[in-house]
Design an enzyme around this catalytic site. Structure first.
Site, PDB file in Angstrom:
ATOM      1  N   HIS A  14      38.584  90.871  23.518  1.00 31.64           N
ATOM      2  CA  HIS A  14      39.523  90.551  22.416  1.00 31.64           C
ATOM      3  C   HIS A  14      39.255  91.536  21.286  1.00 31.64           C
ATOM      4  CE1 HIS A  14      41.697  87.300  19.909  1.00 31.64           C
ATOM      5  NE2 HIS A  14      41.597  88.389  19.162  1.00 31.64           N
ATOM      6  N   HIS A  16      41.087  94.220  18.222  1.00 34.68           N
ATOM      7  CA  HIS A  16      42.257  94.712  17.470  1.00 34.68           C
ATOM      8  C   HIS A  16      42.019  96.173  17.115  1.00 34.68           C
ATOM      9  CE1 HIS A  16      44.081  90.724  16.831  1.00 34.68           C
ATOM     10  NE2 HIS A  16      42.825  90.298  16.825  1.00 34.68           N
ATOM     11  N   ASN A  42      49.204  92.338  18.345  1.00 36.10           N
ATOM     12  CA  ASN A  42      49.831  91.932  17.068  1.00 36.10           C
ATOM     13  C   ASN A  42      49.852  93.077  16.059  1.00 36.10           C
ATOM     14  OD1 ASN A  42      47.042  91.914  16.597  1.00 36.10           O
ATOM     15  ND2 ASN A  42      47.142  90.217  15.154  1.00 36.10           N
ATOM     16  N   LYS A 102      49.429  87.554  25.279  1.00 39.00           N
ATOM     17  CA  LYS A 102      48.822  86.777  24.196  1.00 39.00           C
ATOM     18  C   LYS A 102      49.864  85.903  23.537  1.00 39.00           C
ATOM     19  CE  LYS A 102      45.606  85.863  21.094  1.00 39.00           C
ATOM     20  NZ  LYS A 102      44.957  86.715  20.116  1.00 39.00           N
ATOM     21  N   HIS A 141      45.695  82.081  21.199  1.00 38.48           N
ATOM     22  CA  HIS A 141      45.090  81.779  19.905  1.00 38.48           C
ATOM     23  C   HIS A 141      45.270  80.271  19.727  1.00 38.48           C
ATOM     24  CE1 HIS A 141      43.975  82.801  15.635  1.00 38.48           C
ATOM     25  NE2 HIS A 141      44.284  81.515  15.582  1.00 38.48           N
ATOM     26  N   HIS A 178      38.491  83.123  20.977  1.00 40.60           N
ATOM     27  CA  HIS A 178      37.596  82.837  19.840  1.00 40.60           C
ATOM     28  C   HIS A 178      37.405  81.343  19.585  1.00 40.60           C
ATOM     29  CE1 HIS A 178      41.551  82.861  18.097  1.00 40.60           C
ATOM     30  NE2 HIS A 178      41.609  84.161  17.939  1.00 40.60           N
ATOM     31  N   ASP A 251      37.006  89.858  18.781  1.00 38.94           N
ATOM     32  CA  ASP A 251      38.026  89.696  17.737  1.00 38.94           C
ATOM     33  C   ASP A 251      37.741  90.604  16.553  1.00 38.94           C
ATOM     34  OD1 ASP A 251      40.336  88.822  16.554  1.00 38.94           O
ATOM     35  OD2 ASP A 251      39.504  86.923  15.846  1.00 38.94           O
ATOM     36  N   HIS A 255      40.726  95.487   8.608  1.00 44.88           N
ATOM     37  CA  HIS A 255      41.744  95.533   7.547  1.00 44.88           C
ATOM     38  C   HIS A 255      41.173  96.431   6.461  1.00 44.88           C
ATOM     39  CE1 HIS A 255      44.187  92.090   8.938  1.00 44.88           C
ATOM     40  NE2 HIS A 255      43.055  91.505   9.258  1.00 44.88           N
TER      41      HIS A 255
HETATM   42  C1  NCD Z   1      43.229  88.705  13.551  1.00 42.01           C
HETATM   43  C2  NCD Z   1      43.902  89.959  12.981  1.00 42.01           C
HETATM   44  O1  NCD Z   1      43.496  90.383  11.887  1.00 42.01           O
HETATM   45  O2  NCD Z   1      44.771  90.526  13.627  1.00 42.01           O
HETATM   46  N1  NCD Z   1      42.698  87.941  12.453  1.00 42.01           N
HETATM   47  C3  NCD Z   1      41.723  87.027  12.500  1.00 42.01           C
HETATM   48  O3  NCD Z   1      41.452  86.401  11.456  1.00 42.01           O
HETATM   49  N2  NCD Z   1      41.049  86.798  13.586  1.00 42.01           N
HETATM   50  C4  NCD Z   1      44.200  87.924  14.368  1.00 42.01           C
HETATM   51  C5  NCD Z   1      43.557  86.853  15.217  1.00 42.01           C
HETATM   52  O4  NCD Z   1      42.943  87.147  16.227  1.00 42.01           O
HETATM   53  O5  NCD Z   1      43.650  85.693  14.851  1.00 42.01           O
HETATM   54 ZN    ZN Z   2      42.236  88.410  17.264  1.00 38.13          ZN
END
Ligand code: NCD
Ligand code: ZN
Length: 348
Positions: A14, A16, A42, A102, A141, A178, A251, A255
């Protein structure tokens, strides 16, 4: 005392990676120690919804892998299932290389404003059946947002839906992503072998106190939110128990600093740069270092039915200070000392 450990390259089930400059920053951090990563769909402005998106996104990820890791890191592609996703879109995405889909229930996390509304509708079940026919996985999720429900209660509120899905689709492999509660762990254990869960590294060390209990800590804010001490104990126990239903999905969710340190800050914890070292520390504290390799590289591969990575990484017992920032993104434990360091990232 153990001074060095050798682990198979990780499967981070998992992950991003985002797009653009952030993608270029974060892909090399994961490809340093992971053999594969399940890449979340996403993204913005373009989400990964169909075959063309999968092809477009894979190319960008491949281009961001440093040359010396090109043959030891492979992204595993996913699509996001929304209300409008059809079985035909699933078939086409599979042909384009997607191995999983997902589902984000609407509104529960970052970039879930177009998420699914009715996971148990006849149309949704048809789409999930297409996954099953193709041998793709359904990644969920697992939170439900309702009026008068606290953020801490959202995972538990989703679990009946998970049970229903597992009952209606007994051969579809479903991952509760998660997992963050004791009741979530127990529910996954109680369901058949087709249901598993990923566990993040940060949910193995945070409670809600670390998010809001001692000043607001934006770099610990994530969905599902870290919960209580009993939940934390259950997650550590599940991750270190040797139960193949629980495996790594970090996860890691980067950001930019200004998107986190502000009013209405974004949710997501950026663990990619420290993941192996942090997990070694957590497993060592639980006196279960011997079970780390299965958690990071075996159980996930078995559930996904893919061969285990054969290359390895080596961690040494040497203290290492986590950098303050990676190109504007603040990592988990920034500025703190970890007791393990990555000393070799690609051993044949
Ligand atoms: C994830 C994201 O920033 O894309 N954020 C998070 O708080 N985990 C999205 C997700 O997996 O829920
Ligand atoms: Zn995530």
């Amino acid at each position: 005392m153990t001074e060095q450990i050798t682990l198979h390259r990780f499967d981070d089930m998992h992950c991003h990676f985002r797009t653009g400059e952030i993608l270029k920053t974060v892909v090399p951090l994961t490809s340093l120690y992971a053999g594969r990563a399940v890449v979340m769909p996403n993204t913005r402005p373009r989400a990964i919804l169909d075959a063309d998106d999968v092809t477009w996104y894979r190319e960008q990820i491949l281009a961001a892998i440093p040359p010396d890791h090109r043959d030891c890191f492979h992204p595993l592609m996913t699509i996001e299932i929304r209300n409008e996703t059809t079985p035909a879109m699933v078939y086409a995405a599979y042909r384009a290389g997607a191995i999983a889909a997902k589902v984000y229930p609407r509104g529960v996390t970052t970039n879930a404003e177009h998420g699914m509304e009715q996971l148990l509708s006849a149309q949704a079940i048809d789409t999930f059946r297409a996954l099953d026919e193709l041998g793709m996985l359904l990644l969920i999720h697992g939170e439900r947002d309702e009026p008068r429900l606290l953020v801490t209660q959202r995972e538990e509120a989703f679990l009946p839906t998970l049970q229903q899905l597992a009952l209606q689709l007994p051969t579809l492999r479903i991952v509760l992503e998660h997992v963050s509660t004791r009741v979530g762990v127990e529910t996954v254990r109680s369901l058949g072998a087709n249901v598993a869960a990923t566990i993040t590294a940060h949910h193995l060390c945070l409670t809600l106190n670390d998010v809001i209990g001692n000043g607001v800590h934006p770099h610990h804010a994530c969905m599902p939110t870290p919960k209580g001490f009993d939940d934390l104990d259950a997650l550590i126990e599940a991750a270190t128990s040797g139960d193949p239903k629980f495996f790594l999905g970090s996860d890691t969710a980067p950001h930019l600093r200004e998107k986190k340190e502000c009013a209405h800050g974004a949710c997501g914890v950026f663990t990619a740069p420290i993941l192996p070292m942090l997990l070694a520390d957590m497993f060592e504290r639980a006196d279960r270092l011997d079970r780390l390799d299965d958690f990071v590289s075996r159980f996930g591969a078995e559930f996904y039915r893919i061969p285990r990575n054969h290359r390895k990484i080596v961690l040494g017992k040497r203290s290492w200070c986590v950098p303050a920032e990676y190109a504007g993104i603040v990592p988990f434990k920034a500025g703190e000392l970890l007791s393990w360091q990555l000393i070799d990232s690609c051993v044949c």
